[in-house]
Design a protein around this motif. Sequence first.
Motif, PDB file in Angstrom:
ATOM      1  N   ALA A   1      46.932 -21.679  10.479  1.00  0.00           N
ATOM      2  CA  ALA A   1      47.348 -23.016  11.300  1.00  0.00           C
ATOM      3  C   ALA A   1      48.916 -22.975  11.280  1.00  0.00           C
ATOM      4  O   ALA A   1      49.731 -23.946  11.192  1.00  0.00           O
ATOM      5  CB  ALA A   1      46.875 -24.470  10.578  1.00  0.00           C
TER       6      ALA A   1
ATOM      7  N   ARG B   1      60.671 -18.529  11.951  1.00  0.00           N
ATOM      8  CA  ARG B   1      59.935 -17.572  11.312  1.00  0.00           C
ATOM      9  C   ARG B   1      59.976 -16.185  11.753  1.00  0.00           C
ATOM     10  O   ARG B   1      59.594 -15.129  11.295  1.00  0.00           O
ATOM     11  CB  ARG B   1      58.478 -18.105  11.279  1.00  0.00           C
TER      12      ARG B   1
ATOM     13  N   THR C   1      52.249 -22.404  12.846  1.00  0.00           N
ATOM     14  CA  THR C   1      53.236 -22.579  13.906  1.00  0.00           C
ATOM     15  C   THR C   1      54.022 -21.481  14.117  1.00  0.00           C
ATOM     16  O   THR C   1      54.774 -21.245  13.122  1.00  0.00           O
ATOM     17  CB  THR C   1      54.019 -23.962  13.940  1.00  0.00           C
TER      18      THR C   1
ATOM     19  N   ASP D   1      50.020 -32.039  10.814  1.00  0.00           N
ATOM     20  CA  ASP D   1      49.775 -31.381  12.277  1.00  0.00           C
ATOM     21  C   ASP D   1      48.277 -32.392  12.401  1.00  0.00           C
ATOM     22  O   ASP D   1      47.546 -32.781  11.674  1.00  0.00           O
ATOM     23  CB  ASP D   1      49.023 -30.157  11.889  1.00  0.00           C
TER      24      ASP D   1
ATOM     25  N   THR E   1      56.233 -27.450   9.413  1.00  0.00           N
ATOM     26  CA  THR E   1      56.804 -27.983  10.650  1.00  0.00           C
ATOM     27  C   THR E   1      56.825 -29.437  10.489  1.00  0.00           C
ATOM     28  O   THR E   1      57.785 -30.126  10.868  1.00  0.00           O
ATOM     29  CB  THR E   1      56.122 -27.683  11.901  1.00  0.00           C
TER      30      THR E   1
HETATM   31  N1  ARG Z   1      51.292 -25.906  11.370  1.00  0.00           N
HETATM   32  C1  ARG Z   1      52.148 -26.431  10.267  1.00  0.00           C
HETATM   33  C2  ARG Z   1      53.311 -25.099  10.057  1.00  0.00           C
HETATM   34  O1  ARG Z   1      53.013 -24.085  10.630  1.00  0.00           O
HETATM   35  C3  ARG Z   1      51.519 -26.380   8.907  1.00  0.00           C
HETATM   36  C4  ARG Z   1      50.565 -25.352   8.563  1.00  0.00           C
HETATM   37  C5  ARG Z   1      49.869 -25.533   7.274  1.00  0.00           C
HETATM   38  N2  ARG Z   1      49.019 -24.749   7.025  1.00  0.00           N
HETATM   39  C6  ARG Z   1      48.177 -24.606   5.918  1.00  0.00           C
HETATM   40  N3  ARG Z   1      47.348 -23.859   5.944  1.00  0.00           N
HETATM   41  N4  ARG Z   1      48.683 -25.390   4.849  1.00  0.00           N
HETATM   42  O2  ARG Z   1      54.435 -25.197   9.382  1.00  0.00           O
END
Ligand code: ARG
Length: 247
Positions: free
Chosen positions: A90, A97, A92, A182, A141
């Motif tokens: 997940a 990055r 972003t 999120d 994020t």
């Molecule tokens: N989408 C957010 C980011 O990229 C949070 C992702 C956190 N993912 C996880 N597997 N803990 O910063």
Amino acid sequence: PTPAPEATVTPEETPAYKLVKPGVLTVGMDATYPPFEYINETTDEFEGFDVDLMKEIGKRLGLEVEFVNVAWEGIIPGLVAHKYDCICSAMTITEERKKQIDFSDPYFEAWQVIVVRADCTDITKPEDLAGKVVGVQIGTTGQFVAEDLVKSGINFEIKTYDTTPDALLDLKNGNIDAVIIDNGVAEKAIKNNPDVYKTVGGKLSYEEYGIAVAKDNPELLKAINQALKEVKEDGTYDKIYQKWFGE
Ligand code: ARG
């Protein structure tokens, strides 16, 4: 003059990309993020939207897929050091990055939301966070959006957590006033605990998730993008989406 001979190596036999283990696509993820990635406590297996997506991508590349559970903090350095071949967590796609790692084409749209306790009445919009304590998962994020809100003049304390469940638990126990995370993860937590949590204040950002690959592995990125495209075009993506986000 005789022309140079044709290349004799066929790309099918020898993929040009690097893998940590031959024949295996090793995927790093912070599996504390349902419904995207988590460990099923009964079976001890990785589960979630990202897990199903990567299994399908691996299938199309003719590779086995292995998942590695890694802390979010350090997940990018681990990729750069080739402890795994890619990250699907997940994550972003951000300009910051992108300086360290490459991202696939976007595979999911997301945004940050404010989560409060279900009985909370004094926080209905971002401005109401003034004077409060707001939890975020470190390096996400959610943290960056919270910092931007503070910079914009809404003065609140940011408390960082190693994982999102830790932050949500502290919110439930009354130790903090809100969490910024999120939307998909917030919605799942609310669905499971409707009398504990709710969201307020609308969308705080627009984001897209991507699969991350080390910068010195562009051929793998190309292969993943091609497989992702196939998964989207042949209806598999929609099936996985329905499984995790349908009614
Ligand atoms: N989408 C957010 C980011 O990229 C949070 C992702 C956190 N993912 C996880 N597997 N803990 O910063």
